[in-house]
Design a protein around this motif. Structure first.
Motif, PDB file in Angstrom:
ATOM      1  N   THR A  14       3.439   1.602  -9.582  1.00  0.00           N
ATOM      2  CA  THR A  14       2.283   1.839  -9.102  1.00  0.00           C
ATOM      3  C   THR A  14       1.070   0.658  -9.419  1.00  0.00           C
ATOM      4  N   GLN A  15       1.109   0.264 -10.675  1.00  0.00           N
ATOM      5  CA  GLN A  15       0.064  -0.645 -11.153  1.00  0.00           C
ATOM      6  C   GLN A  15       0.736  -2.006 -10.722  1.00  0.00           C
ATOM      7  N   TYR A  16       2.032  -2.278 -10.621  1.00  0.00           N
ATOM      8  CA  TYR A  16       2.437  -3.576 -10.181  1.00  0.00           C
ATOM      9  C   TYR A  16       2.179  -3.973  -8.880  1.00  0.00           C
ATOM     10  N   ALA A  17       2.386  -2.571  -8.069  1.00  0.00           N
ATOM     11  CA  ALA A  17       2.011  -2.922  -6.761  1.00  0.00           C
ATOM     12  C   ALA A  17       0.590  -3.142  -6.211  1.00  0.00           C
ATOM     13  N   TRP A  18      -0.097  -2.588  -6.822  1.00  0.00           N
ATOM     14  CA  TRP A  18      -1.672  -2.544  -6.729  1.00  0.00           C
ATOM     15  C   TRP A  18      -2.200  -3.889  -7.029  1.00  0.00           C
ATOM     16  N   THR A  19      -1.656  -4.100  -8.529  1.00  0.00           N
ATOM     17  CA  THR A  19      -2.196  -5.429  -8.970  1.00  0.00           C
ATOM     18  C   THR A  19      -1.504  -6.606  -8.140  1.00  0.00           C
ATOM     19  N   GLY A  20      -0.553  -6.514  -7.659  1.00  0.00           N
ATOM     20  CA  GLY A  20       0.235  -7.588  -6.798  1.00  0.00           C
ATOM     21  C   GLY A  20      -0.365  -7.744  -5.588  1.00  0.00           C
TER      22      GLY A  20
ATOM     23  N   LEU B 201       3.034   9.346  -6.040  1.00  0.00           N
ATOM     24  CA  LEU B 201       3.656  10.714  -5.340  1.00  0.00           C
ATOM     25  C   LEU B 201       4.879  11.121  -6.347  1.00  0.00           C
ATOM     26  N   LEU B 202       5.824  10.046  -6.131  1.00  0.00           N
ATOM     27  CA  LEU B 202       7.285  10.273  -6.880  1.00  0.00           C
ATOM     28  C   LEU B 202       7.303  10.664  -8.143  1.00  0.00           C
ATOM     29  N   GLY B 203       5.991   9.825  -8.864  1.00  0.00           N
ATOM     30  CA  GLY B 203       5.979   9.947 -10.312  1.00  0.00           C
ATOM     31  C   GLY B 203       5.326  11.470 -10.794  1.00  0.00           C
ATOM     32  N   ILE B 204       4.318  11.845 -10.039  1.00  0.00           N
ATOM     33  CA  ILE B 204       3.900  13.430 -10.123  1.00  0.00           C
ATOM     34  C   ILE B 204       4.816  14.089  -9.602  1.00  0.00           C
ATOM     35  N   ALA B 205       5.602  14.131  -8.728  1.00  0.00           N
ATOM     36  CA  ALA B 205       6.721  14.998  -8.254  1.00  0.00           C
ATOM     37  C   ALA B 205       7.896  14.964  -9.522  1.00  0.00           C
ATOM     38  N   TRP B 206       8.392  14.339 -10.041  1.00  0.00           N
ATOM     39  CA  TRP B 206       9.211  13.928 -11.018  1.00  0.00           C
ATOM     40  C   TRP B 206       8.697  14.784 -12.295  1.00  0.00           C
ATOM     41  N   PHE B 207       7.479  14.462 -12.607  1.00  0.00           N
ATOM     42  CA  PHE B 207       6.604  15.127 -13.910  1.00  0.00           C
ATOM     43  C   PHE B 207       6.681  16.624 -13.513  1.00  0.00           C
ATOM     44  N   THR B 208       6.366  16.914 -12.247  1.00  0.00           N
ATOM     45  CA  THR B 208       6.359  18.558 -12.405  1.00  0.00           C
ATOM     46  C   THR B 208       7.620  19.115 -12.162  1.00  0.00           C
ATOM     47  N   LEU B 209       8.640  18.337 -11.817  1.00  0.00           N
ATOM     48  CA  LEU B 209      10.082  18.923 -11.926  1.00  0.00           C
ATOM     49  C   LEU B 209      10.693  19.301 -13.132  1.00  0.00           C
ATOM     50  N   ILE B 210      10.260  18.258 -14.079  1.00  0.00           N
ATOM     51  CA  ILE B 210      10.573  18.510 -15.384  1.00  0.00           C
ATOM     52  C   ILE B 210       9.845  19.567 -16.028  1.00  0.00           C
ATOM     53  N   VAL B 211       8.444  19.796 -15.724  1.00  0.00           N
ATOM     54  CA  VAL B 211       7.703  21.110 -16.264  1.00  0.00           C
ATOM     55  C   VAL B 211       8.362  22.360 -15.706  1.00  0.00           C
ATOM     56  N   HIS B 212       8.610  22.097 -14.460  1.00  0.00           N
ATOM     57  CA  HIS B 212       9.072  23.400 -13.642  1.00  0.00           C
ATOM     58  C   HIS B 212      10.509  23.790 -14.375  1.00  0.00           C
ATOM     59  N   SER B 213      11.551  22.861 -14.565  1.00  0.00           N
ATOM     60  CA  SER B 213      12.928  23.046 -14.818  1.00  0.00           C
ATOM     61  C   SER B 213      12.742  23.668 -16.383  1.00  0.00           C
TER      62      SER B 213
ATOM     63  N   VAL C 123       0.841  -1.288  -0.089  1.00  0.00           N
ATOM     64  CA  VAL C 123       0.060   0.052   0.173  1.00  0.00           C
ATOM     65  C   VAL C 123       0.770   1.265   0.065  1.00  0.00           C
ATOM     66  N   LEU C 124       1.794   1.280   0.928  1.00  0.00           N
ATOM     67  CA  LEU C 124       2.628   2.322   0.856  1.00  0.00           C
ATOM     68  C   LEU C 124       3.287   2.504  -0.386  1.00  0.00           C
ATOM     69  N   GLY C 125       4.086   1.444  -1.136  1.00  0.00           N
ATOM     70  CA  GLY C 125       4.612   1.516  -2.090  1.00  0.00           C
ATOM     71  C   GLY C 125       3.837   2.039  -3.392  1.00  0.00           C
ATOM     72  N   THR C 126       2.629   1.624  -3.460  1.00  0.00           N
ATOM     73  CA  THR C 126       1.589   2.273  -4.255  1.00  0.00           C
ATOM     74  C   THR C 126       1.819   3.854  -4.377  1.00  0.00           C
ATOM     75  N   PHE C 127       1.382   4.307  -3.152  1.00  0.00           N
ATOM     76  CA  PHE C 127       1.016   5.656  -2.862  1.00  0.00           C
ATOM     77  C   PHE C 127       2.577   6.308  -3.112  1.00  0.00           C
TER      78      PHE C 127
END
Length: 501
Positions: free
Chosen positions: A123-129, A75-87, A67-71
């Motif tokens: 995220t998908q693998y963790a939740w599916t698993g 969150l890390l994916g969204i953060a990295w996406f935002t980082l590229i946009v802000h950069s 559960v923690l790994g999924t979230f």
């Protein structure tokens, strides 16, 4: 700054967060991002160097971790996406020509999606698993039909035991008829310290099965499991019928239903002189889907294997990668063969899966494997036990694996010597624990009379039913002249006789 340099700094920012901000003059933000990133990398490196990978794998299958790994991955994916946009923003693309702005903007968008993709997959693998694991495995007390659930000890999950014994079953349950016949029965005994494993294979046609003293089945059959023969002369009182018979007669157990799994575990444990911890039942038809999910399995077929209602199917001899249906029939067919030869082929499939279902294969085909597994396995292994069993399974994959097949001439299936069987079990376990090499001896002999795969009007699902009568009582030509000397080693390497794939 030109367009190429801007794109270059964006790529560098994706690999080292904060680089683009430093270039743009955002020193505090850039240094903070780089410091956090470096600390995270050092922490992961320290974890990799100091943590046992098996134990780490066990923690990762814990429900809370998933559960923690999924979230966290989300969150890390969204953060990295935002980082590229802000950069991209801080590098001031507005100073470029309009055409360059369009091109660099498109490339920045693609890069942002690219860095998001791995986190989305995690995220998908963790939740599916998590969903798959929770569907298959239940914690004690969560199944209203369970009887005698045992809690998992917190400090010592093995409760001081040196070995863990798991009964691996292949069942032929089908919608067209009631009951489960366990035509494939193997007990895996694993040393909890070394991972060394002995696989004890029991034939489906073992007769006069003895039940554990003091149990309801022992009271019903004090002289062994024996029922009147059917009209065709076949028998429904072989070892593979214990589960089905127990489920069909709840009155023996005071009205309690679904006693088949527990009775079979208890019976096989009594036969081998071992305590069976858990069982896992694999549906033979779902087994084919699992093999397809991992992309097939490479097996050396020693000789042509015929199968099908009209013997129209053929698995040709040679080394090849078999799809699920062919692998299932290779392991299951009795045409021009017998139960004992089939047991040997089943062992070869288990060995191939053990060595070929490596972590890289499982990861690359994770979703397909999860989908195939969800309706494939029935087990009483507690959910919380996976944290301890997964490291043990990884340890066993690289440890010594041997097998003992209780087939003629090692034993007489129609009149087993129960003391000899237990003596052979004890000897195989001693050899597995020790460092001395285990020599091969007693191997299955092919039957002098071919057993038909099925009658012309039979369906593939009814194969076992069609051949039950033909294989239940060994003919005189099949009777072994002598029983193997129990003082000689009866264990072989798990892949012995399987050819080199």
């Amino acid at each position: 700054m030109g367009a190429l340099r801007l794109v270059g700094w964006l790529v560098l920012a994706a690999l080292a967060p904060g680089a683009a901000h430093l270039k743009a003059g955002w020193r505090r933000t850039g240094l903070t991002l780089l410091s956090v990133y470096a600390a995270a990398l050092l922490g992961l490196l320290a974890l990799w160097l100091t943590t046992d990978l098996g134990s780490l794998a066990g923690v990762l299958v814990d429900d809370t971790s998933l559960v923690l790994g999924t979230f966290a991955a989300g969150l890390l994916g969204i953060a990295w996406f935002t980082l590229i946009v802000h950069s991209f923003t801080v590098l001031r693309p507005g100073l470029l020509r309009q055409a360059e702005q369009i091109v660099t903007g498109a490339l920045a968008g693609l890069l942002a999606v690219a860095v998001l993709t791995p986190f989305a997959l995690v995220t998908q693998y963790a939740w599916t698993g998590r969903e798959t694991i929770n569907h298959i495995f239940k914690n004690p007390g969560t199944d209203p039909q369970a009887d005698g659930d045992r809690p998992v000890p917190a400090e010592d999950p093995w409760a001081g035991r040196e070995r863990v014994n798991i009964l691996l079953l292949g069942g032929d349950a089908d919608d067209h008829r009631p009951g489960v016949r366990t035509d494939s029965m193997h007990l895996a005994s694993v040393d909890v310290k070394t991972g060394n494993t002995v696989l004890f294979s029991l034939p489906r046609n073992l007769e006069n099965v003895r039940f554990k003293p003091g149990t309801p089945m022992a009271e019903r059959f004090p002289d062994g499991f024996r029922l009147p023969a059917d009209a065709a002369g076949g028998r429904s009182d072989l070892l593979n019928s214990v589960w089905e018979y127990s489920d069909a007669h709840p009155e023996i157990f005071g009205g309690k239903r679904d006693q088949g799994p527990g009775v079979l575990m208890e019976t096989i444990g009594h036969t081998l002189g071992l305590e069976v911890d858990w069982y896992a039942l694999v549906n033979m038809w779902g087994f084919a889907r699992l093999i397809d999910a991992i992309g097939g399995v490479t097996i050396t077929v020693e000789q042509d294997v015929v199968f099908g209602k009209y013997n129209e199917g053929l698995v040709k001899a040679g080394t090849r990668r078999l799809k699920g249906a062919d692998a299932m029939w290779y392991a299951r067919s009795r045409t021009n063969s017998d139960d004992y030869t089939r047991m040997g082929r089943q062992r070869c499939v288990i060995s191939a899966l053990l060595h070929q279902a490596d972590p890289a294969t499982v990861l690359s085909r994770f979703t397909a494997i999860a989908g195939a597994t969800e309706d494939l396995v029935e087990t009483d292994i507690p959910r919380d036990m996976l944290t301890h069993l997964v490291p043990l399974a990884l340890k066993a994959q690289d440890a010594k694996a041997t097998s003992v097949q209780f087939v003629p001439p090692l034993i007489k299936t129609y009149d087993p010597d129960w003391r000899e069987i237990r003596k052979l079990v004890r000897k195989a376990l001693r050899e597995s624990t020790g460092s001395a090499p285990v020599a091969a001896s007693a191997t299955p002999e092919a039957s002098s009379e071919a057993t038909p795969e099925a009658t012309p009007d039979a369906t593939p699902e009814a194969t076992s039913a069609a051949t039950l009568a033909a294989t239940a009582t060994p003919s005189p030509s099949k009777t072994p002249k002598k029983t193997a000397d129990p003082d000689e080693s009866s264990a072989t390497d798990l892949s012995a006789g399987c050819g080199k794939a």
